[in-house]
Enzyme design. Structure first.
Site, short mmCIF file in Angstrom:
data_model
loop_
_atom_site.label_atom_id
_atom_site.label_comp_id
_atom_site.label_asym_id
_atom_site.label_seq_id
_atom_site.Cartn_x
_atom_site.Cartn_y
_atom_site.Cartn_z
N GLY A 117 9.89 7.14 -8.92
CA GLY A 117 8.80 7.42 -9.85
C GLY A 117 8.67 8.92 -10.04
O GLY A 117 8.89 9.69 -9.10
N ALA A 118 8.33 9.31 -11.26
CA ALA A 118 8.22 10.75 -11.55
C ALA A 118 7.01 11.02 -12.44
O ALA A 118 7.05 11.85 -13.34
CB ALA A 118 9.50 11.24 -12.21
N LYS B 181 -7.48 12.96 -13.02
CA LYS B 181 -7.05 14.03 -12.10
C LYS B 181 -6.51 15.26 -12.81
O LYS B 181 -6.68 16.37 -12.31
CB LYS B 181 -6.01 13.49 -11.11
N THR C 122 -10.63 10.45 -9.42
CA THR C 122 -9.50 9.54 -9.33
C THR C 122 -9.03 9.16 -10.72
O THR C 122 -9.47 9.74 -11.73
CB THR C 122 -9.84 8.35 -8.41
N MET D 67 2.69 3.91 -2.22
CA MET D 67 1.49 4.75 -2.30
C MET D 67 0.28 3.98 -2.81
O MET D 67 -0.85 4.44 -2.69
CB MET D 67 1.75 5.98 -3.18
P1 ATR Z 1 1.05 7.88 -12.30
O1 ATR Z 1 0.11 8.99 -12.67
O2 ATR Z 1 0.41 6.72 -11.60
O3 ATR Z 1 2.27 8.36 -11.60
P2 ATR Z 1 2.46 7.77 -14.80
O4 ATR Z 1 2.39 9.24 -14.96
O5 ATR Z 1 2.23 6.90 -16.00
O6 ATR Z 1 1.45 7.25 -13.70
O7 ATR Z 1 3.88 7.43 -14.17
C1 ATR Z 1 4.23 6.11 -13.86
C2 ATR Z 1 5.58 6.13 -13.15
O8 ATR Z 1 5.93 4.80 -12.79
C3 ATR Z 1 6.71 6.66 -13.99
O9 ATR Z 1 7.64 7.29 -13.15
C4 ATR Z 1 7.29 5.36 -14.59
O10 ATR Z 1 8.61 5.45 -15.01
P3 ATR Z 1 8.95 6.08 -16.48
O11 ATR Z 1 8.73 7.57 -16.35
O12 ATR Z 1 10.37 5.73 -16.73
O13 ATR Z 1 7.99 5.42 -17.43
C5 ATR Z 1 7.19 4.47 -13.39
N1 ATR Z 1 7.18 3.02 -13.66
C6 ATR Z 1 6.14 2.26 -14.07
N2 ATR Z 1 6.49 0.97 -14.15
C7 ATR Z 1 7.81 0.89 -13.78
C8 ATR Z 1 8.76 -0.17 -13.65
N3 ATR Z 1 8.43 -1.46 -13.90
N4 ATR Z 1 10.02 0.14 -13.25
C9 ATR Z 1 10.36 1.41 -12.98
N5 ATR Z 1 9.51 2.47 -13.07
C10 ATR Z 1 8.26 2.21 -13.47
#
Ligand code: ATR
Length: 278
Positions: free
Chosen positions: A128-129, A66, A62, A218
């Site tokens: 989210g991406a 990953k 986890t 999620m």
């Molecule tokens: P994970 O592996 O959990 O997906 P990550 O790769 O760090 O973690 O990705 C976090 C995602 O949450 C990203 O899509 C991020 O947006 P950015 O790519 O613009 O950074 C999004 N995210 C996190 N906090 C956010 C917020 N307060 N508002 C909008 N998007 C957020």
């Protein structure tokens, strides 16, 4: 013989995977000992190796390991290659390690099996991406939704995933979160940002939900996440967190390890104590 598994992560103390797998073992009449193992980026590979050398039959992986785990296995199954990350390792008697990803199949099992929402033919929005999105997008687009939009604060990351996961049945459209204001409502809105983990507010425009939409966070949480509260007050007809996905991805891992998939509908009542608000 006791079948030994573990979940490796950091932090890991609050993982409920041992509770879930011990109930699976009970139902399947297999002797399962499932523990939690903390690792660091530096020692992750040797922790996996030591687990195997000490007779472990597999492990879950986890956050935040990953992606790193892809470098620690001998073979990578297509589900993990597509996600560029794995959450399950099968440890064979000959010493070889095989990597799988059950996050996407787990999400779909929760949507289709428990919630009775099949993405096929629906308008789907994923917000989210990051890694969480990439981990589940393959199985979602395979269901042939009528439309699939991925929206992200940083557009380039959404565009990359849209290119990677578009196929002949489904063209994934990438948007910024602001541009969502100009779209038709969605039947299914999945929050795959990490905002629920940090407690940060996710600023989304109004009008995302029709009168029969499911909002799915999620993240697993015993109280409403900011996204869930927002969805309730903005017209989603059903709002859920990721607990079902957690149970279903675990059931798919159990299937890989033990050759039998636990009947998860029998498991949920026995996990009710984990769902009490903290
Ligand atoms: P994970 O592996 O959990 O997906 P990550 O790769 O760090 O973690 O990705 C976090 C995602 O949450 C990203 O899509 C991020 O947006 P950015 O790519 O613009 O950074 C999004 N995210 C996190 N906090 C956010 C917020 N307060 N508002 C909008 N998007 C957020």
């Amino acid at each position: 013989m006791i079948n030994r598994y573990t979940v490796i992560g950091n932090p890991i103390a609050h993982s409920v995977s041992p509770d879930i797998h011990h109930i699976f073992g009970d139902l399947a009449q297999r002797r399962i000992l499932y523990t939690r193992t903390e690792a660091t980026t530096e020692n992750f590979a040797s922790v996996v190796q030591a687990w195997k050398d000490n007779g472990g039959l597999g492990c879950n992986v986890t956050m935040p390991f990953k992606s790193l785990a892809m470098e620690c296995v001998d073979r990578i199954k297509p589900c993990a290659r597509r996600a560029q990350a794995l959450n399950t390792i099968l440890m064979h008697k000959d010493g070889s390690l095989v990597g799988y990803n059950t996050d996407g199949s787990g999400l779909l099992a929760d949507l289709r099996g428990t919630l009775r929402v099949d993405p096929k033919g629906l308008r789907v929005l994923m917000v989210g991406a990051g890694g969480a999105s990439r981990g589940v997008m393959g199985p979602l687009v395979d269901r042939k939704p009528a439309a699939f939009v991925i929206a992200n604060r940083t557009l380039s990351k959404a565009t990359d995933l849209a290119e990677q996961f578009s196929n002949e049945h489904c063209t994934v459209q990438a948007l910024t979160i602001e541009n969502l204001a100009n779209t038709e409502p969605f039947d299914l809105v999945i929050n795959a940002t990490s905002s629920g983990l940090t407690g940060a507010q996710l600023e989304l425009p109004d009008g995302l939900f029709s009168n029969n939409s499911l909002a799915y966070d999620m993240v697993y949480s015993n109280t409403d996440t900011p996204f869930m509260s927002w969805a309730r007050s903005h017209g989603a007809s059903k709002v859920v967190d990721g607990f079902g996905m957690l149970v279903e991805q675990a059931a798919d891992a159990f299937l890989i390890w033990q050759g039998v998939r636990p009947k998860t509908r029998l498991v949920y009542p026995r996990l009710a104590h984990l769902r009490k608000p903290v």
